[in-house]
Design an enzyme around this catalytic site. Structure first.
Site, PDB file in Angstrom:
ATOM      1  N   SER A  25     -26.267  47.211 -15.830  1.00  0.00           N
ATOM      2  CA  SER A  25     -25.352  47.910 -14.923  1.00  0.00           C
ATOM      3  C   SER A  25     -23.923  47.626 -15.353  1.00  0.00           C
ATOM      4  CB  SER A  25     -25.605  47.472 -13.475  1.00  0.00           C
ATOM      5  OG  SER A  25     -24.959  48.342 -12.585  1.00  0.00           O
ATOM      6  N   ASN A  26     -22.973  47.794 -14.462  1.00  0.00           N
ATOM      7  CA  ASN A  26     -21.565  47.532 -14.772  1.00  0.00           C
ATOM      8  C   ASN A  26     -20.856  47.116 -13.497  1.00  0.00           C
ATOM      9  OD1 ASN A  26     -20.441  50.014 -13.452  1.00  0.00           O
ATOM     10  ND2 ASN A  26     -21.856  50.939 -14.899  1.00  0.00           N
ATOM     11  N   ALA A  27     -19.550  46.848 -13.601  1.00  0.00           N
ATOM     12  CA  ALA A  27     -18.814  46.220 -12.495  1.00  0.00           C
ATOM     13  C   ALA A  27     -18.233  47.221 -11.488  1.00  0.00           C
ATOM     14  CB  ALA A  27     -17.682  45.364 -13.071  1.00  0.00           C
ATOM     15  N   ALA A  92     -19.833  55.364 -12.460  1.00  0.00           N
ATOM     16  CA  ALA A  92     -19.903  54.672 -13.752  1.00  0.00           C
ATOM     17  C   ALA A  92     -21.383  54.590 -14.106  1.00  0.00           C
ATOM     18  CB  ALA A  92     -19.281  53.286 -13.640  1.00  0.00           C
TER      19      ALA A  92
END
Ligand code: C5P
Length: 220
Positions: A25-27, A92
């Protein structure tokens, strides 16, 4: 102008599971998606937000459609897209997913774990095939050549508007942004809050909607 405009926003990160407990995943927190939903509601528009697991709270009045993976996000967005006038891709989305997720938790004792990653579907690109007279907007996070990279994505995804930003905007209240338009707009917005950015983007989007309705514009 606030005729029955329906806005569809994708927001937050997606998660691509490697096994039942681990994921790529991402932030992303979903803060930009929430700010876009607030701005849309303030203008009297209806808003659907398809979002991955987010920290930001969506405003009351926004219709929330929670998903986990990019594929789920695509399916949910695809089902809402025909009814929308405006699509804003602020998610995102994870660009890769494991070719196969392990059905059980992978144990450390097995030594090296090799995972093959394959690209996920590009949601804006896919929905672009059915764009019709809708206004489509997206975001591009670029670590270099902000404007050039943004313009490439604007073209490739068939967008009307694209906001280019550098990575500091992730998880922050504000960021530094450029607004790029298919009409040739190249505007450095400087350092603005996510809500102010949402205001500027909706001004631009409404300009495109009314240009389409003007005499000589395509009939909506
Ligand atoms: O990841 P990328 O820089 O190409 O993202 C640009 C835009 O495309 C963003 O608006 C993002 O929400 C969207 N996107 C998407 N599906 C993907 C990747 C990105 O809709 N798989």
């Amino acid at each position: 102008m606030a005729r029955d405009i329906r806005v569809l926003v994708t927001a937050g990160p997606t998660r691509e599971h490697l096994d039942p407990v681990r994921f790529l995943s991402n932030a992303s927190t979903g803060a930009q998606g929430a700010a876009l939903a607030e701005e849309a509601l303030a203008r009297g528009f209806a808003v659907d937000v398809v979002h991955g697991p987010i920290e930001a709270a969506l405003p009351p009045g926004a219709r929330s459609h929670p998903v986990v993976s990019a594929l789920e996000m695509l399916e949910a967005a695809r089902s809402l897209h025909p009814a929308c006038d405006v699509l804003i891709g602020a998610a995102a989305v994870s660009d890769f997913r494991p070719r196969e997720a392990a059905p059980r938790k992978v144990r450390r004792g097995g030594g090296v774990w090799t995972v093959e990653l394959v690209p996920t579907a590009d949601i804006l690109l896919e929905l672009g095939k059915a764009k019709g007279t809708r206004v489509h907007a997206g975001f591009a996070l670029e670590t270099e050549d902000l404007v050039e990279g943004g313009l490439r994505k604007l073209r490739e995804k068939g967008l009307d508007w694209l906001v280019a930003n550098s990575p500091e905007a992730i998880g922050a209240a504000a960021g530094r942004y450029w607004l790029l338009g298919a009409d040739g707009t190249r505007e450095d917005l400087g350092q603005v809050t996510k809500r102010e950015l949402a205001r500027r983007l909706f001004d631009a989007i409404l300009g495109t909607l009314s240009a389409d309705q003007a005499p000589g514009g395509s009939c909506r």
